[in-house]
Design a protein around this motif. Structure first.
Motif, PDB file in Angstrom:
ATOM      1  N   ASN A 111      84.715  32.858 -50.716  1.00 29.31           N
ATOM      2  CA  ASN A 111      86.059  32.723 -51.294  1.00 29.31           C
ATOM      3  C   ASN A 111      86.087  33.134 -52.762  1.00 29.31           C
ATOM      4  N   LYS A 112      84.984  32.921 -53.466  1.00 26.28           N
ATOM      5  CA  LYS A 112      84.961  33.229 -54.899  1.00 26.28           C
ATOM      6  C   LYS A 112      84.731  34.713 -55.159  1.00 26.28           C
ATOM      7  N   HIS A 113      83.931  35.360 -54.302  1.00 31.84           N
ATOM      8  CA  HIS A 113      83.551  36.751 -54.534  1.00 31.84           C
ATOM      9  C   HIS A 113      84.010  37.645 -53.377  1.00 31.84           C
ATOM     10  N   GLN A 114      85.252  37.525 -52.978  1.00 28.73           N
ATOM     11  CA  GLN A 114      85.736  38.219 -51.777  1.00 28.73           C
ATOM     12  C   GLN A 114      85.563  39.724 -51.842  1.00 28.73           C
ATOM     13  N   LYS A 115      85.728  40.310 -52.998  1.00 28.94           N
ATOM     14  CA  LYS A 115      85.695  41.766 -53.097  1.00 28.94           C
ATOM     15  C   LYS A 115      84.347  42.316 -53.573  1.00 28.94           C
ATOM     16  N   GLN A 116      83.346  41.446 -53.686  1.00 27.39           N
ATOM     17  CA  GLN A 116      81.997  41.899 -54.042  1.00 27.39           C
ATOM     18  C   GLN A 116      81.256  42.210 -52.749  1.00 27.39           C
ATOM     19  N   GLN A 117      81.378  43.461 -52.294  1.00 24.96           N
ATOM     20  CA  GLN A 117      80.909  43.844 -50.969  1.00 24.96           C
ATOM     21  C   GLN A 117      79.430  43.547 -50.752  1.00 24.96           C
ATOM     22  N   ASP A 118      78.573  43.839 -51.739  1.00 25.23           N
ATOM     23  CA  ASP A 118      77.136  43.648 -51.555  1.00 25.23           C
ATOM     24  C   ASP A 118      76.786  42.177 -51.366  1.00 25.23           C
ATOM     25  N   LEU A 119      77.569  41.288 -51.955  1.00 19.05           N
ATOM     26  CA  LEU A 119      77.348  39.853 -51.803  1.00 19.05           C
ATOM     27  C   LEU A 119      77.959  39.351 -50.494  1.00 19.05           C
ATOM     28  N   SER A 141      72.063  21.053 -44.868  1.00 17.00           N
ATOM     29  CA  SER A 141      73.401  20.677 -44.414  1.00 17.00           C
ATOM     30  C   SER A 141      74.523  21.310 -45.224  1.00 17.00           C
ATOM     31  N   ARG A 142      74.276  21.575 -46.497  1.00 17.59           N
ATOM     32  CA  ARG A 142      75.347  22.088 -47.358  1.00 17.59           C
ATOM     33  C   ARG A 142      75.396  23.608 -47.412  1.00 17.59           C
ATOM     34  N   CYS A 143      74.540  24.275 -46.651  1.00 20.15           N
ATOM     35  CA  CYS A 143      74.480  25.735 -46.770  1.00 20.15           C
ATOM     36  C   CYS A 143      75.789  26.381 -46.305  1.00 20.15           C
ATOM     37  N   TYR A 144      76.443  25.829 -45.278  1.00 19.65           N
ATOM     38  CA  TYR A 144      77.683  26.431 -44.781  1.00 19.65           C
ATOM     39  C   TYR A 144      78.807  26.275 -45.807  1.00 19.65           C
ATOM     40  N   THR A 145      78.895  25.092 -46.392  1.00 12.49           N
ATOM     41  CA  THR A 145      79.894  24.872 -47.446  1.00 12.49           C
ATOM     42  C   THR A 145      79.658  25.820 -48.612  1.00 12.49           C
ATOM     43  N   LEU A 146      78.394  25.987 -48.949  1.00 14.20           N
ATOM     44  CA  LEU A 146      78.025  26.851 -50.068  1.00 14.20           C
ATOM     45  C   LEU A 146      78.372  28.304 -49.775  1.00 14.20           C
ATOM     46  N   PHE A 147      78.063  28.772 -48.583  1.00 13.38           N
ATOM     47  CA  PHE A 147      78.358  30.161 -48.212  1.00 13.38           C
ATOM     48  C   PHE A 147      79.864  30.425 -48.211  1.00 13.38           C
ATOM     49  N   LEU A 148      80.627  29.474 -47.712  1.00 11.30           N
ATOM     50  CA  LEU A 148      82.088  29.649 -47.684  1.00 11.30           C
ATOM     51  C   LEU A 148      82.647  29.679 -49.104  1.00 11.30           C
ATOM     52  N   ALA A 149      82.101  28.833 -49.981  1.00 11.94           N
ATOM     53  CA  ALA A 149      82.561  28.826 -51.375  1.00 11.94           C
ATOM     54  C   ALA A 149      82.282  30.169 -52.040  1.00 11.94           C
ATOM     55  N   LEU A 150      81.117  30.731 -51.781  1.00 10.23           N
ATOM     56  CA  LEU A 150      80.773  32.030 -52.357  1.00 10.23           C
ATOM     57  C   LEU A 150      81.667  33.138 -51.803  1.00 10.23           C
TER      58      LEU A 150
END
Length: 873
Positions: A532-540, A521-530
């Motif tokens: 937002n945190k690593h916006q310019k890390q293209q490979d991630l 259930s928390r995977c979508y929240t987790l993906f959005l947090a990542l």
């Protein structure tokens, strides 16, 4: 495409022309509100998901503890390169387990004065009667308690009893030598028992006259003086006069009968005999050939086999300390094949602490060289490392486990070893280790160091995820939830996040794992947090967006759940804006390259690839009725899609432009208030004209599909007529391609709604092409056949003569419709039952009602036949 959907909805009850003028098939019926499921079913060929390639992960050129893309600085991570010597090992740690120190005995020894006392269960040795016997026993004691230094061990002679001298009496073994549960009292008793004994007891006779060479001859089977009773064989000993009076033993494994048996065997004494007969000659050989690597490796192989035979692997072996010291010194010989042999033996001796760390580093150093994969595979080093992984304590040996898993990670780069890992349960072991790491809280002192271990672990799982058996194990073992837990705990560790996302990127391409991940259930929240945190890390970023695209590709619940996450759409549009700007800057750079004569790269750039994946998520989300309607009214979403059509040509990046057109097509399906697609319909039509006129057939088909939805608006129809786009649509009917004909026919259908525009079909030869399409596709595609009949119905609405309407194609059309309405003729096909049922359903519900009405109209107007020439196209 909208035209198909509205035609299905607009098909009303049959109305005869005598009572009321028939409505165009394009008009919507508002008599009955469709349910969401009905709309989705009707739109199955209208709204489409978008596919894309999985992001490519290049292989590191060198095997390192941390890859070339790692953000860990050299000062913040364990080293990948180091030197190992004998001094790297702790010699004092190699002692066998001695147990708890015992208190001195407080009783006085009792002397035996009678035969009755001699029969007591307490066994005390008797002194030898002769001085010569004393010398023999003293020699035996000196041999067995020889110092453990390398030189003294090699100088010790292997001594055997002479056949003509006193023989050792056969006895039932009383105790198993290598019993881990042996008490300290037994150990002390063994030392007390190792003294000269009377004639009824076994004695170890050391004969100084027997040389080492004779011992080696014995090992080669030349002397044949001794044989040892196999475990499980009869306890009956050989009769006097035979060559041997020793009990036979395979693997030197002993049985226990109890201390009360006064005929028990001294297991430590037996171990010493095996040491001197089997082990010492090999150690002596190691010293003689220390300059020959090949022979050293062969000797180490023999040593491992002998130790295994004597059940001397592990921690209970009394000479373990002496043996390990010798092995540690051989590490100074810088040879990977030799060090591999040494590492295998040392690991099998169950070392711990500093020595475990050093030997794991040794294994890591060997596996780091790809050229060693073959010898690693042959020597089964993987088994030893998996044993460490299975048994060692995470908190006590976290650094040793780091290099152990690092070595396994290197092995996973070899296809043969990778398959071997799966077969030996490496997936379950790694997941179990991950669970232990996940249980460590962030405020724990081990938390940071365990992040290094987690990098090695997840990198190994990433390689294992390529194999189908490993994927099954990952799904069955609940890997999705554990990976999400690790991802959430290590959100600030970009290396760990990148490897976990790479695993999920691979696995989410498969429906079964995708379903398991969607249940977290928390995977979508987790993906959005990542994101937002690593916006310019293209490979991630690109992999997270790819995962979201996989989750929303086939699961309507996943679409709704992700859309409802706070800030989900804003995060996507923000990322789109970021990579759009990066792509604009890259285009300037590419333009400068072209001016210098350098070619532009055909494959998508990194920024383009991210935008492709982002648009895919938007296209997949738009399939959900409520989500799609909301996105159609979202200014930022539609503006970004139109921007792609404005600044990119299909030659620049085919996948990006086509995906943008597909998403616009999906959004144009929804007829909602404040639809941005409706507001921008003319501008979108202008942008699509550029795609329509390209040489890319996929792009042409996608543009035609969008025109099919937009052509319901009069302004767009006028645009199509003004720009002569209708001629292009008629020409596409000759393509003989189902999708192309279906899309083009939809646009023509909407154009025929306006009676002032219907004449173009006759002028451009469109009637004949439509009849040809009906004849070509016919029973093979009832939906397309239905669409053609609806177009002809709308076109013939204001005609009173069939010939003036259809010209020379009238008779052909009559015969064709009559044939296609013959149920026995068209439904008698070689399909299975399910196929026949579906085929009949489409014929009855879609084609038959329209075709019957069209046939009735043509037949009713045949009395007004006149010759009308057909204008060629």
């Amino acid at each position: 495409m909208f035209f198909f959907l509205v035609l299905c909805r607009g098909m009303q009850a049959s109305k005869t022309e005598n009572t009321k003028k028939a409505e165009p098939f394009y008009w919507l019926s508002v008599a009955k509100q469709k349910t969401s499921s009905e709309i989705i079913n009707e739109a199955r060929n209208v709204l489409r998901t978008v596919g894309t390639r999985r992001p490519f992960t290049p292989t590191d050129g060198q095997r390192k503890l941390f890859g070339s893309g790692s953000l860990r600085g050299p000062q913040n991570r364990p080293p990948s390169v180091f030197s190992l010597h004998a001094s790297s090992f702790d010699l004092t740690e190699s002692r066998p387990v001695s147990g708890v120190r015992l208190s001195p005995l407080d009783h006085k020894p009792i002397l035996i004065t009678s035969a009755k006392d001699e029969d007591s269960s307490v066994f005390l040795p008797k002194p030898p009667a002769e001085a010569a016997e004393v010398r023999k026993v003293s020699t035996a004691r000196a041999c067995l308690w020889r110092t453990a230094s390398l030189g003294s061990i090699f100088s010790a002679k292997v001594v055997l009893p002479n056949q003509n001298k006193e023989k050792l009496d056969s006895e039932e073994p009383a105790m198993m030598m290598n019993n881990p549960g042996r008490s300290n009292n037994n150990y002390l008793a063994e030392q007390r028992l190792y003294t000269p004994v009377n004639d009824k007891s076994r004695q170890l006779i050391c004969n100084d006259r027997i040389s080492v060479s004779e011992s080696e001859d014995f090992m080669e089977g030349t002397s044949g003086k001794f044989s040892f009773q196999l475990r499980g064989e009869s306890d009956q000993m050989k009769k006097p006069g035979t060559n041997s009076s020793w009990p036979r033993s395979s693997g030197w494994k002993r049985r226990v009968t109890g201390l009360e048996d006064e005929t028990r065997i001294n297991e430590w004494e037996e171990e010493e005999v095996f040491w001197r007969i089997k082990i010492l000659p090999i150690l002596h050989e190691l010293k003689k050939i220390e300059d020959n690597i090949e022979n050293l490796c062969l000797a180490c192989t023999k040593l491992y086999q002998a130790l295994n035979e004597g059940n001397m692997l592990g921690k209970q072996f009394k000479r373990r300390s002496e043996l390990l010291k010798i092995l540690y010194k051989l590490v100074d010989i810088d040879s990977d094949p030799l060090c591999l042999k040494l590492a295998k033996i040392i690991l099998a001796m169950k070392v711990d602490g500093k020595n475990l760390l050093s030997v794991c580093k040794l294994a890591f150093k060997i596996c780091r060289n790809e050229k060693n994969d073959y010898i690693v595979q042959n020597d089964r080093l993987l088994d030893c490392l998996l044993e460490v992984l299975r048994n060692e304590d995470l908190h006590k040996n976290d650094e040793a486990l780091l290099y152990c898993v690092g070595a396994i990670k290197f092995m996973s780069g070899n296809a043969v070893l990778l398959n071997e890992m799966v077969n030996k349960g490496a997936v379950e072991m790694l997941l179990q280790l991950m669970k232990q790491i996940n249980n460590v809280k962030e405020n724990d002192t081990y938390f940071s160091n365990l992040g290094h271990l987690l990098v090695q672990l997840t990198a190994t799982l990433r390689n294992l995820a390529d194999l189908p058996p490993a994927r099954c194990q990952l799904i069955c073992s609940g890997a999705a939830s554990e990976l999400c837990v690790a991802l959430e705990q290590r959100v600030n560790d970009q290396d760990v996040c990148t490897y976990i996302v790479r695993i999920l990127s691979k696995l989410s391409s498969y429906n079964d794992f995708c379903a398991a991940l969607a249940d977290c259930s928390r995977c979508y929240t987790l993906f959005l947090a990542l994101l937002n945190k690593h916006q310019k890390q293209q490979d991630l970023v690109i992999r997270i967006v790819f995962i979201l695209g996989n989750l929303t590709a086939k699961n309507n619940q996943a679409r709704e759940q992700f859309f409802k996450e706070k800030g989900s759409v804003n995060t996507l549009t923000s990322l789109f804006q970021t990579y759009y700007e990066l792509d604009l800057n890259a285009q300037t750079w590419y333009h400068d390259r072209e001016e210098k004569g350098k070619k532009h790269l055909k494959h998508p750039s990194e920024a383009e690839d991210v935008m492709i994946k982002l648009i895919r998520v938007l296209a997949n989300l738009s399939i959900h009725p409520s989500v799609g309607a909301t996105l159609a009214a979202a200014h930022r979403v539609v503006e970004l899609l139109v921007t792609v059509l404005e600044y990119k040509s299909v030659d620049d990046c085919e996948e990006l432009v086509i995906n943008a057109a597909t998403t616009i097509n999906n959004l144009s399906y929804y007829q909602v208030e404040n639809s941005v697609v409706q507001d921008k319909k003319l501008h979108i039509a202008e942008m699509l004209l550029k795609l329509l006129m390209s040489d890319n057939m996929d792009g042409v088909v996608e543009a035609v599909r969008v025109f099919g939805n937009l052509s319901q608006y009069h302004e767009v129809c006028d645009f199509i007529m003004q720009k002569k786009i209708y001629k292009f649509m008629i020409a596409l009917l000759d393509s003989k391609n189902h999708d192309v004909c279906f899309s083009a026919c939809g646009v023509l259908l909407n154009l025929t709604v306006d009676k002032n525009k219907g004449a173009f079909l006759m002028e451009e030869g469109g009637i004949g092409k439509l009849v040809d399409c009906l004849q070509d596709f016919g029973p093979a595609d009832w939906q397309l056949s239905c669409l053609i009949c609806k177009t002809l119905w709308n076109y013939s609405e204001n005609f009173t003569s069939a010939v003036s309407c259809f010209g020379g194609d009238t008779d052909t059309l009559l015969v064709l419709l009559t044939s296609l309405l013959d149920e026995k003729l068209v439904l008698d096909c070689s399909l299975d039952r399910e196929g026949r049922d579906s085929h009949k359903l489409h014929w009855e519900r879609e084609f038959k009602p329209v075709a019957e009405k069209l046939l009735d109209r043509i037949q009713s107007h045949r009395s007004f036949l006149t010759a009308v020439p057909i204008t060629p196209f």
